[in-house]
Design a protein around this motif. Structure first.
Motif, PDB file in Angstrom:
ATOM      1  N   SER A 228       0.814  -1.224   0.000  1.00 31.29           N
ATOM      2  CA  SER A 228       0.000   0.000   0.000  1.00 31.29           C
ATOM      3  C   SER A 228       0.839   1.263   0.000  1.00 31.29           C
ATOM      4  O   SER A 228       0.301   2.369  -0.047  1.00 31.29           O
ATOM      5  N   ALA A 229       2.159   1.101   0.084  1.00 25.03           N
ATOM      6  CA  ALA A 229       3.013   2.295   0.180  1.00 25.03           C
ATOM      7  C   ALA A 229       4.227   2.178  -0.734  1.00 25.03           C
ATOM      8  O   ALA A 229       5.355   2.415  -0.315  1.00 25.03           O
ATOM      9  N   LYS A 230       3.995   1.795  -1.987  1.00 22.24           N
ATOM     10  CA  LYS A 230       5.088   1.740  -2.945  1.00 22.24           C
ATOM     11  C   LYS A 230       5.627   3.151  -3.198  1.00 22.24           C
ATOM     12  O   LYS A 230       4.888   4.137  -3.102  1.00 22.24           O
ATOM     13  N   LEU A 231       6.906   3.217  -3.507  1.00 25.85           N
ATOM     14  CA  LEU A 231       7.529   4.513  -3.767  1.00 25.85           C
ATOM     15  C   LEU A 231       6.914   5.187  -4.985  1.00 25.85           C
ATOM     16  O   LEU A 231       6.597   4.535  -5.979  1.00 25.85           O
ATOM     17  N   THR A 232       6.749   6.502  -4.892  1.00 32.01           N
ATOM     18  CA  THR A 232       6.367   7.290  -6.059  1.00 32.01           C
ATOM     19  C   THR A 232       7.645   7.667  -6.789  1.00 32.01           C
ATOM     20  O   THR A 232       8.452   8.450  -6.297  1.00 32.01           O
ATOM     21  N   ILE A 233       7.830   7.067  -7.960  1.00 33.12           N
ATOM     22  CA  ILE A 233       9.077   7.217  -8.718  1.00 33.12           C
ATOM     23  C   ILE A 233       8.789   7.972 -10.003  1.00 33.12           C
ATOM     24  O   ILE A 233       7.818   7.684 -10.697  1.00 33.12           O
ATOM     25  N   ARG A 234       9.637   8.936 -10.329  1.00 33.35           N
ATOM     26  CA  ARG A 234       9.529   9.652 -11.605  1.00 33.35           C
ATOM     27  C   ARG A 234      10.835   9.473 -12.379  1.00 33.35           C
ATOM     28  O   ARG A 234      11.925   9.567 -11.807  1.00 33.35           O
ATOM     29  N   LEU A 235      10.678   9.224 -13.673  1.00 32.11           N
ATOM     30  CA  LEU A 235      11.814   9.062 -14.581  1.00 32.11           C
ATOM     31  C   LEU A 235      11.864  10.259 -15.519  1.00 32.11           C
ATOM     32  O   LEU A 235      10.848  10.584 -16.148  1.00 32.11           O
ATOM     33  N   VAL A 236      13.014  10.906 -15.623  1.00 35.11           N
ATOM     34  CA  VAL A 236      13.114  12.092 -16.487  1.00 35.11           C
ATOM     35  C   VAL A 236      14.436  12.097 -17.242  1.00 35.11           C
ATOM     36  O   VAL A 236      15.403  11.438 -16.860  1.00 35.11           O
ATOM     37  N   ALA A 278       5.751  -2.761 -10.145  1.00 35.64           N
ATOM     38  CA  ALA A 278       5.534  -1.419  -9.593  1.00 35.64           C
ATOM     39  C   ALA A 278       6.507  -0.381 -10.145  1.00 35.64           C
ATOM     40  O   ALA A 278       6.402   0.802  -9.813  1.00 35.64           O
ATOM     41  N   ILE A 279       7.454  -0.808 -10.996  1.00 35.93           N
ATOM     42  CA  ILE A 279       8.414   0.137 -11.567  1.00 35.93           C
ATOM     43  C   ILE A 279       7.752   0.885 -12.720  1.00 35.93           C
ATOM     44  O   ILE A 279       7.231   0.262 -13.644  1.00 35.93           O
ATOM     45  N   PRO A 280       7.762   2.210 -12.714  1.00 38.44           N
ATOM     46  CA  PRO A 280       7.160   2.969 -13.827  1.00 38.44           C
ATOM     47  C   PRO A 280       7.965   2.800 -15.102  1.00 38.44           C
ATOM     48  O   PRO A 280       9.170   2.509 -15.060  1.00 38.44           O
ATOM     49  N   GLU A 281       7.307   2.973 -16.234  1.00 39.39           N
ATOM     50  CA  GLU A 281       7.966   2.823 -17.528  1.00 39.39           C
ATOM     51  C   GLU A 281       8.001   4.119 -18.319  1.00 39.39           C
ATOM     52  O   GLU A 281       8.809   4.265 -19.230  1.00 39.39           O
ATOM     53  N   GLU A 282       7.126   5.051 -17.981  1.00 40.03           N
ATOM     54  CA  GLU A 282       7.022   6.272 -18.776  1.00 40.03           C
ATOM     55  C   GLU A 282       7.935   7.359 -18.218  1.00 40.03           C
ATOM     56  O   GLU A 282       7.863   7.718 -17.046  1.00 40.03           O
ATOM     57  N   ALA A 283       8.797   7.872 -19.071  1.00 39.99           N
ATOM     58  CA  ALA A 283       9.686   8.974 -18.694  1.00 39.99           C
ATOM     59  C   ALA A 283       9.191  10.267 -19.321  1.00 39.99           C
ATOM     60  O   ALA A 283       8.525  10.259 -20.355  1.00 39.99           O
ATOM     61  N   SER A 284       9.520  11.375 -18.683  1.00 35.26           N
ATOM     62  CA  SER A 284       9.152  12.685 -19.230  1.00 35.26           C
ATOM     63  C   SER A 284      10.388  13.569 -19.273  1.00 35.26           C
ATOM     64  O   SER A 284      11.464  13.182 -18.824  1.00 35.26           O
ATOM     65  N   THR A 285      10.224  14.752 -19.820  1.00 33.76           N
ATOM     66  CA  THR A 285      11.336  15.704 -19.851  1.00 33.76           C
ATOM     67  C   THR A 285      11.405  16.460 -18.528  1.00 33.76           C
ATOM     68  O   THR A 285      10.428  16.530 -17.773  1.00 33.76           O
ATOM     69  N   LEU A 286      12.561  17.035 -18.255  1.00 28.01           N
ATOM     70  CA  LEU A 286      12.724  17.858 -17.056  1.00 28.01           C
ATOM     71  C   LEU A 286      11.737  19.025 -17.056  1.00 28.01           C
ATOM     72  O   LEU A 286      11.155  19.364 -16.016  1.00 28.01           O
ATOM     73  N   HIS A 287      11.563  19.636 -18.220  1.00 27.61           N
ATOM     74  CA  HIS A 287      10.657  20.778 -18.306  1.00 27.61           C
ATOM     75  C   HIS A 287       9.225  20.377 -17.962  1.00 27.61           C
ATOM     76  O   HIS A 287       8.523  21.093 -17.235  1.00 27.61           O
ATOM     77  N   ARG A 288       8.798  19.229 -18.486  1.00 24.74           N
ATOM     78  CA  ARG A 288       7.430  18.785 -18.201  1.00 24.74           C
ATOM     79  C   ARG A 288       7.274  18.421 -16.724  1.00 24.74           C
ATOM     80  O   ARG A 288       6.246  18.679 -16.111  1.00 24.74           O
ATOM     81  N   LEU A 289       8.303  17.798 -16.155  1.00 23.85           N
ATOM     82  CA  LEU A 289       8.256  17.442 -14.737  1.00 23.85           C
ATOM     83  C   LEU A 289       8.095  18.682 -13.863  1.00 23.85           C
ATOM     84  O   LEU A 289       7.254  18.717 -12.955  1.00 23.85           O
ATOM     85  N   ASN A 558       2.439  23.957 -26.271  1.00 21.40           N
ATOM     86  CA  ASN A 558       1.051  23.657 -26.637  1.00 21.40           C
ATOM     87  C   ASN A 558       0.975  22.404 -27.505  1.00 21.40           C
ATOM     88  O   ASN A 558       0.077  21.568 -27.336  1.00 21.40           O
ATOM     89  N   LEU A 559       1.932  22.266 -28.440  1.00 21.24           N
ATOM     90  CA  LEU A 559       1.948  21.083 -29.299  1.00 21.24           C
ATOM     91  C   LEU A 559       2.632  19.892 -28.632  1.00 21.24           C
ATOM     92  O   LEU A 559       2.463  18.750 -29.066  1.00 21.24           O
ATOM     93  N   GLY A 560       3.397  20.165 -27.595  1.00 15.72           N
ATOM     94  CA  GLY A 560       4.161  19.093 -26.970  1.00 15.72           C
ATOM     95  C   GLY A 560       5.405  18.732 -27.756  1.00 15.72           C
ATOM     96  O   GLY A 560       5.861  17.586 -27.724  1.00 15.72           O
ATOM     97  N   LEU A 561       5.971  19.712 -28.481  1.00 16.41           N
ATOM     98  CA  LEU A 561       7.201  19.512 -29.239  1.00 16.41           C
ATOM     99  C   LEU A 561       8.331  20.327 -28.618  1.00 16.41           C
ATOM    100  O   LEU A 561       8.116  21.473 -28.210  1.00 16.41           O
TER     101      LEU A 561
END
Length: 682
Positions: A228-236, A278-289, A558-561
């Motif tokens: 019930s308390a898995k780590l919240t992990i972000r990949l960037v 429980a390991i996330p797979e989706e990474a985002s950019t630093l700016h989006r984070l 706006n375009l996500g580019l």
């Protein structure tokens, strides 16, 4: 204090005309002199103008500060004596006639700092700060000290590892590898390092397994949590392209681990499989984070509105500049953990600073004769060495050091799984990385099948034969994806998807050391376009033609580019009569944009080495200028060549001359900064 041919204010104009400094550099110096109430009658006026202009120039060249002791007193503006229109016959137009210490003392009358450890906000009343012989713009001094303080704070935060199952989990995930021949398993050591510290820096060259290691690390971290308390992990990652590659790598690593664990019948299997899911797979950019605010340099997340996460993984950390690292660290929650992944030998960030290189600076052993890195050495405290042995059964006692506490958070992966010990690309990359010209020559002489050299060679008609050979190769390399597009036009029943076409396009890329000129990105894109047209593979009658590769040059939130994103102009699957630009997003999904709506962009048959960071291709060709200018020589460095080589997985081609290639190998990038000193010696 100075000997000059003209008043300094006039020399600044001359240097601007000669493009030694920019208009910003000149006006910055004049404005600061006015702020300090200095006039041409003051004894310090000329020296003050010169130093201010040099500091501004340093920032334009991606240095964080001006190191006073590095100034060449006899030629401070690095004028090309004998060829420079404003230089004296045998000397530079400006010479400093006092010592470096006297320069420091003179500037210290205006700007000095007495303490750096407790600075919480940038002192806007002080435009520049002098600290330990380094002159900073106020905000860069603030960025550097705050980044150092936060990294040291994280590195000094120990994490308890009380789970008695951890050693057995590590043994299951890191079985004995025969190819290591009994040597230390640095992937296993890096994982243990990150399990015990709030900051972990995992660095190493291509193919050393950074992403595989971090996937296993994330799995082990999740085993320490309740369901019930898995780590919240972000990949960037710094760019959308690098984020997409990180996502792909994490998914591939998870799939491999899942297959390996499926064959494990031990009691560990259910726990490890659950943690793997429980390991996330989706990474985002630093700016989006961080949350971009349109038309603002600020982000939505900062010290007073921190990110909501327990662990942040940053890939391609060598691309993160000093201001961005400050903003990222400021937005971390108090209890969050940070993992930095990257290759410290790659090109540094496009903006000021070389944060990852500074972080890893304490691991370098330098050969003073070669002025190049000969070996790397870890630095562990006795307590950390004991902890690592307890968790991994790996004895690192030979790396125990005193008074190097920051080293407990670092680990360098040594063994490349991509390049075998006798593989040409790996051998060439290692020779270049050590700035060993003799070894570079030996590698090229051995005639490896995966290495090909094209010489800049003019025939009697002044045609470059090497360039023609490389263009022929490029046409062959790009033909498969263009053939897939042509097949779609001819047979709509059996069509290739945009993802398949983009994947095929990404098998090859031409990388250029420069942007402008015949052998830069601009010239080579024109040459390849013309060659493909002659081969009837494209019809570039209009700006947006079928098959045109596009690289984005500015961000459009706006375009996500984002700057560096690459796509292809293809038929819209839903409406084949309409052309759309297709991009693969960081999460693997397809983004389609009308060509007319694209932000600033360019053709991308060829791209700069800088823009290629975070990517890898099956085949890479690297183009060096034929006769580099003085400005181009400054950009031709060991890091540039190394980065180009290591983008290639199976084939590397180079168009150049031995003289240019070897001189670039010997030129090592050294960015002025005080960050390494603050991390390792304060």
């Amino acid at each position: 204090m100075l000997t000059t041919t003209k008043p300094m204010a006039q020399l600044l104009k001359d240097w601007q005309q000669a493009k030694l400094i920019t208009p910003l550099d000149r006006h910055f110096a004049l404005e600061l002199a006015a702020i300090e109430g200095l006039s041409s009658d003051d004894a310090d006026y000329d020296l003050f103008l010169l130093i201010c202009a040099m500091l501004s120039q340093q920032l334009s060249n991606q240095h964080s500060c001006l190191l006073i002791s590095s100034i060449e007193l006899a030629n401070p503006m690095a004028e090309d004596i004998g060829h420079h229109p404003y230089a004296m016959a045998d000397n530079a137009s400006c010479q400093i006639t006092v010592t470096h210490q006297q320069v420091i003392d003179s500037i210290g009358k205006f700007y000095a700092v007495t303490t750096v450890s407790n600075i919480e906000t940038s002192d806007t009343d002080t435009p520049m700060i002098l600290d330990n012989g380094r002159l900073y713009l106020n905000k860069y001094f603030f960025f550097e000290t705050q980044v150092a303080n936060k990294l040291k704070q994280l590195s000094q935060t120990n994490i308890a590892t009380n789970n008695p199952q951890l050693p057995s989990y590590l043994t299951a995930l890191f079985p004995i590898q025969p190819e290591l021949n009994g040597q230390l398993n640095w992937q296993k050591i890096a994982t243990a390092t990150a399990l015990t510290k709030a900051l972990a820096v995992i660095t190493g060259g291509p193919g050393t397994g950074k992403t595989t290691t971090v996937t296993k690390l994330l799995l082990l971290l999740q085993t320490q949590q309740t369901e019930s308390a898995k780590l919240t992990i972000r990949l960037v990652a710094p760019t959308g392209k690098a984020a997409a590659r990180l996502s792909e790598s994490i998914k591939a690593s998870k799939n491999r681990l899942r297959s390996e664990l499926a064959q494990d019948n031990s009691a560990n299997q259910p726990v490890l499989l659950s943690a793997l899911a429980a390991i996330p797979e989706e990474a985002s950019t630093l700016h989006r984070l961080l949350g971009v605010i349109p038309h603002s340099h600020q982000f939505r997340h900062h010290k007073d509105n921190p990110l909501r996460l327990d662990l942040l993984v940053v890939d391609e950390a060598s691309m993160v500049d000093l201001p961005m690292m400050y903003k990222l660290l400021s937005a971390l929650p108090a209890q969050a953990r940070l993992i930095l992944l990257g290759d410290q030998d790659q090109l540094a960030s496009v903006e000021a600073g070389a944060v990852l290189a500074d972080i890893c600076a304490g691991l370098k052993n330098t050969d003073q004769d070669m002025q190049a890195i000969s070996t790397w050495r870890m630095h562990y405290s006795r307590q950390q060495a004991d902890t690592i042995k307890q968790l991994t059964q790996q004895d690192v006692s030979q790396f125990i050091s005193t008074n190097q506490p920051f080293g407990d958070s670092l680990c360098m992966l040594m063994h490349s799984h991509r390049f075998k010990g006798d593989a040409g690309i790996g051998m060439l990359a290692n020779a270049v990385n050590s700035s060993n010209v003799d070894n570079v020559r030996q590698v090229w002489r051995r005639g490896y099948a995966e290495l090909n050299w094209f010489e800049h060679q003019l025939n009697h008609q002044q045609d470059n034969l090497g360039k023609q050979q490389l263009l022929t190769l490029s046409v062959e390399a790009y033909q498969p994806y263009l053939a897939m597009i042509q097949a779609n036009q001819q047979d709509t029943q059996h069509s290739y998807s945009p993802q398949q076409i983009i994947e095929q396009y990404n098998q090859y890329r031409m990388l250029c050391a420069m942007r402008a000129g015949e052998y830069g990105v601009d010239g080579m894109n024109i040459a390849i376009t013309d060659s493909l047209r002659q081969a009837k593979l494209i019809e570039p009658k209009h700006e947006f033609y079928l098959g045109r590769p596009i690289i984005i040059q500015s961000n459009d939130y706006n375009l996500g580019l984002f700057n560096g994103d690459i796509g292809l102009v293809l038929q819209d699957e839903l409406n084949p009569s309409r052309l759309m630009t297709h991009f693969i997003k960081a999460d693997g999904s397809l983004l389609k944009v009308l060509p007319a709506r694209l932000p600033k962009h360019d053709t991308c048959f060829a791209m700069t080495v800088h823009k290629s960071q975070g990517s890898e291709f099956d085949k890479v060709s690297f183009v060096l200028p034929q006769r580099p200018s003085v400005a181009q020589w400054q950009l031709l460095t060991k890091e540039l060549v190394y980065t180009a080589i290591t983008r290639a997985k199976n084939h590397f081609y180079c168009l150049g001359s031995a003289q240019v290639f070897e001189r670039a190998v010997k030129q090592v990038t050294l960015r002025a900064s005080g960050l390494a000193q603050r991390l390792w010696h304060n």
